[in-house]
Design a protein around this motif. Structure first.
Motif, PDB file in Angstrom:
ATOM      1  N   TYR A   1      22.187  -4.312   4.628  1.00 21.87           N
ATOM      2  CA  TYR A   1      21.899  -5.484   5.499  1.00 21.87           C
ATOM      3  C   TYR A   1      20.987  -6.391   5.509  1.00 21.87           C
ATOM      4  N   ALA A   2      21.753  -7.689   5.440  1.00 20.09           N
ATOM      5  CA  ALA A   2      20.633  -8.076   4.180  1.00 20.09           C
ATOM      6  C   ALA A   2      19.493  -8.538   5.190  1.00 20.09           C
ATOM      7  N   VAL A   3      19.940  -8.188   6.491  1.00 21.61           N
ATOM      8  CA  VAL A   3      19.268  -8.943   8.104  1.00 21.61           C
ATOM      9  C   VAL A   3      17.390  -7.578   7.658  1.00 21.61           C
ATOM     10  N   THR A   4      18.134  -6.426   7.691  1.00 25.72           N
ATOM     11  CA  THR A   4      16.854  -5.883   7.781  1.00 25.72           C
ATOM     12  C   THR A   4      15.832  -5.956   6.663  1.00 25.72           C
ATOM     13  N   PHE A   5      16.106  -6.390   5.649  1.00 23.79           N
ATOM     14  CA  PHE A   5      15.077  -6.513   4.624  1.00 23.79           C
ATOM     15  C   PHE A   5      13.718  -8.115   4.951  1.00 23.79           C
ATOM     16  N   GLU A   6      12.778  -7.624   4.114  1.00 26.02           N
ATOM     17  CA  GLU A   6      11.896  -8.619   4.034  1.00 26.02           C
ATOM     18  C   GLU A   6      11.369  -9.693   2.513  1.00 26.02           C
ATOM     19  N   SER A   7      10.807 -10.039   2.621  1.00 24.44           N
ATOM     20  CA  SER A   7      10.238 -10.804   1.892  1.00 24.44           C
ATOM     21  C   SER A   7      11.142 -11.940   0.236  1.00 24.44           C
ATOM     22  N   TRP A   8      11.870 -12.436   1.079  1.00 31.15           N
ATOM     23  CA  TRP A   8      12.531 -12.685  -0.227  1.00 31.15           C
ATOM     24  C   TRP A   8      13.136 -13.811  -1.553  1.00 31.15           C
ATOM     25  N   GLY A   9      11.170 -14.376  -0.965  1.00 26.39           N
ATOM     26  CA  GLY A   9      11.315 -15.217  -1.847  1.00 26.39           C
ATOM     27  C   GLY A   9      12.625 -16.358  -2.155  1.00 26.39           C
ATOM     28  N   GLN A  10      12.337 -16.949  -3.600  1.00 27.88           N
ATOM     29  CA  GLN A  10      13.272 -18.523  -4.414  1.00 27.88           C
ATOM     30  C   GLN A  10      14.014 -17.244  -5.163  1.00 27.88           C
TER      31      GLN A  10
ATOM     32  N   TRP B   1      26.506  -0.443  -4.090  1.00 26.36           N
ATOM     33  CA  TRP B   1      27.202  -0.120  -2.815  1.00 26.36           C
ATOM     34  C   TRP B   1      28.157  -1.180  -3.352  1.00 26.36           C
ATOM     35  N   GLY B   2      29.137  -0.667  -2.866  1.00 24.92           N
ATOM     36  CA  GLY B   2      30.994  -1.268  -2.863  1.00 24.92           C
ATOM     37  C   GLY B   2      31.112  -1.930  -4.712  1.00 24.92           C
TER      38      GLY B   2
ATOM     39  N   GLU C   1      25.335 -11.021  -0.778  1.00 24.85           N
ATOM     40  CA  GLU C   1      25.734  -9.757  -0.965  1.00 24.85           C
ATOM     41  C   GLU C   1      25.020  -8.487  -1.785  1.00 24.85           C
ATOM     42  N   ALA C   2      25.266  -7.569  -0.627  1.00 25.42           N
ATOM     43  CA  ALA C   2      23.929  -6.252  -1.365  1.00 25.42           C
ATOM     44  C   ALA C   2      24.804  -6.030  -2.515  1.00 25.42           C
ATOM     45  N   ILE C   3      23.651  -5.511  -3.217  1.00 23.67           N
ATOM     46  CA  ILE C   3      24.337  -4.857  -5.050  1.00 23.67           C
ATOM     47  C   ILE C   3      23.353  -3.179  -4.733  1.00 23.67           C
ATOM     48  N   SER C   4      22.380  -3.302  -4.944  1.00 23.55           N
ATOM     49  CA  SER C   4      21.985  -2.084  -4.871  1.00 23.55           C
ATOM     50  C   SER C   4      20.373  -2.096  -4.359  1.00 23.55           C
ATOM     51  N   CYS C   5      19.716  -0.912  -4.185  1.00 23.34           N
ATOM     52  CA  CYS C   5      18.598  -0.382  -3.549  1.00 23.34           C
ATOM     53  C   CYS C   5      18.044   1.051  -4.220  1.00 23.34           C
TER      54      CYS C   5
ATOM     55  N   THR D   1       0.453  -0.882  -0.268  1.00 24.76           N
ATOM     56  CA  THR D   1      -0.111   0.659   0.141  1.00 24.76           C
ATOM     57  C   THR D   1       0.722   1.575  -0.050  1.00 24.76           C
ATOM     58  N   TYR D   2       2.946   0.819   0.294  1.00 25.01           N
ATOM     59  CA  TYR D   2       3.150   1.988   0.127  1.00 25.01           C
ATOM     60  C   TYR D   2       4.086   1.847  -1.572  1.00 25.01           C
ATOM     61  N   ASP D   3       5.370   2.431  -1.284  1.00 26.98           N
ATOM     62  CA  ASP D   3       6.062   2.283  -2.354  1.00 26.98           C
ATOM     63  C   ASP D   3       7.572   1.746  -1.581  1.00 26.98           C
ATOM     64  N   PRO D   4       7.473   0.752  -1.210  1.00 24.60           N
ATOM     65  CA  PRO D   4       8.243   0.692   0.020  1.00 24.60           C
ATOM     66  C   PRO D   4      10.041   0.529  -0.320  1.00 24.60           C
ATOM     67  N   ALA D   5      11.676   0.334   0.066  1.00 26.93           N
ATOM     68  CA  ALA D   5      12.832   0.244  -0.835  1.00 26.93           C
ATOM     69  C   ALA D   5      12.770  -0.965  -0.811  1.00 26.93           C
ATOM     70  N   ILE D   6      12.787  -1.017  -2.592  1.00 27.38           N
ATOM     71  CA  ILE D   6      13.566  -2.581  -2.858  1.00 27.38           C
ATOM     72  C   ILE D   6      14.983  -2.531  -2.793  1.00 27.38           C
ATOM     73  N   GLY D   7      15.658  -3.710  -2.758  1.00 21.99           N
ATOM     74  CA  GLY D   7      16.808  -4.184  -2.419  1.00 21.99           C
ATOM     75  C   GLY D   7      17.469  -5.796  -3.483  1.00 21.99           C
ATOM     76  N   TRP D   8      18.351  -5.514  -4.160  1.00 23.39           N
ATOM     77  CA  TRP D   8      18.838  -6.271  -4.921  1.00 23.39           C
ATOM     78  C   TRP D   8      20.275  -7.279  -3.718  1.00 23.39           C
ATOM     79  N   PHE D   9      20.316  -7.775  -3.892  1.00 26.87           N
ATOM     80  CA  PHE D   9      20.747  -9.273  -3.315  1.00 26.87           C
ATOM     81  C   PHE D   9      21.357  -9.887  -4.203  1.00 26.87           C
ATOM     82  N   ARG D  10      22.700 -10.318  -3.749  1.00 26.78           N
ATOM     83  CA  ARG D  10      22.796 -12.033  -4.610  1.00 26.78           C
ATOM     84  C   ARG D  10      24.159 -12.824  -3.907  1.00 26.78           C
TER      85      ARG D  10
END
Length: 121
Positions: free
Chosen positions: A104-113, A58-59, A44-48, A27-36
Motif C-alpha cells: 500500500y503506497a500510502v503507508t510509505f514515505e520519502s518518495w522523492g523524484q 507483488w502480483g 503500482e507496487a513492485i517489490s519490497c 538510524t535503522y534498516d527500514p523496509a524499502i519498496g519499489w513502485f512505478r
C-alpha cells in the motif's frame, strides 16, 4: 530520512536496467519498496525488501523480470529489471516504511523524484 532513486534512462525493448535507491539519515534498516507509475495510470507496487519480511514481489511483477536486492551496508537498494518492454515505461520510485513491507503506497514515505525509465525502439 531521505531516499534518492537513480539509474533510469532510455533502453530498447529486451534490454535491462538496474535502478538504485540510496538511503540517508536512517538510524535503522527500514523496509524499502519499489513502485512505478506510468502516465495516466495508478502507482503500482513492485517489490519490497526488509529484515523482517525478506523479499516480497507483488502480483504481475512476479516471474523473474524484477529483482530487488541491497548492498551489504543496507544503504542502497537495487531494482534489476530485465527483458524491458514498452509497457514498462514509467517513473520508478523507492520509498520506506518502518520495518515491515506491504503493497500500500500510502503507508510509505520519502518518495522523492523517482527515476524515469523509457523503453522504446
Amino acid at each position: 530520512f531521505q531516499l534518492q532513486a537513480s539509474g533510469g534512462g532510455w533502453v530498447q525493448p529486451g534490454g535491462s536496467l538496474r535502478l538504485s535507491c540510496k538511503a540517508s539519515g536512517f538510524t535503522y534498516d527500514p523496509a524499502i519498496g519499489w513502485f512505478r507509475q506510468a502516465p495516466g495510470r495508478q502507482r503500482e507496487a513492485i517489490s519490497c525488501i526488509s529484515d523482517e519480511d525478506g523479499i516480497i514481489v507483488w502480483g504481475d511483477f512476479k516471474g523473474g523480470r524484477f529483482s530487488i536486492s541491497r548492498d551489504v551496508t543496507k544503504t542502497t537498494t537495487y531494482l534489476q529489471i530485465d527483458s524491458l518492454q514498452p509497457e514498462d515505461t514509467a517513473v520508478y520510485y523507492c520509498a520506506y516504511k518502518g520495518l515491515y513491507c506491504n503493497q500500500y503506497a500510502v503507508t510509505f514515505e520519502s518518495w522523492g523524484q523517482g527515476t524515469l525509465v523509457t523503453v522504446s525502439s
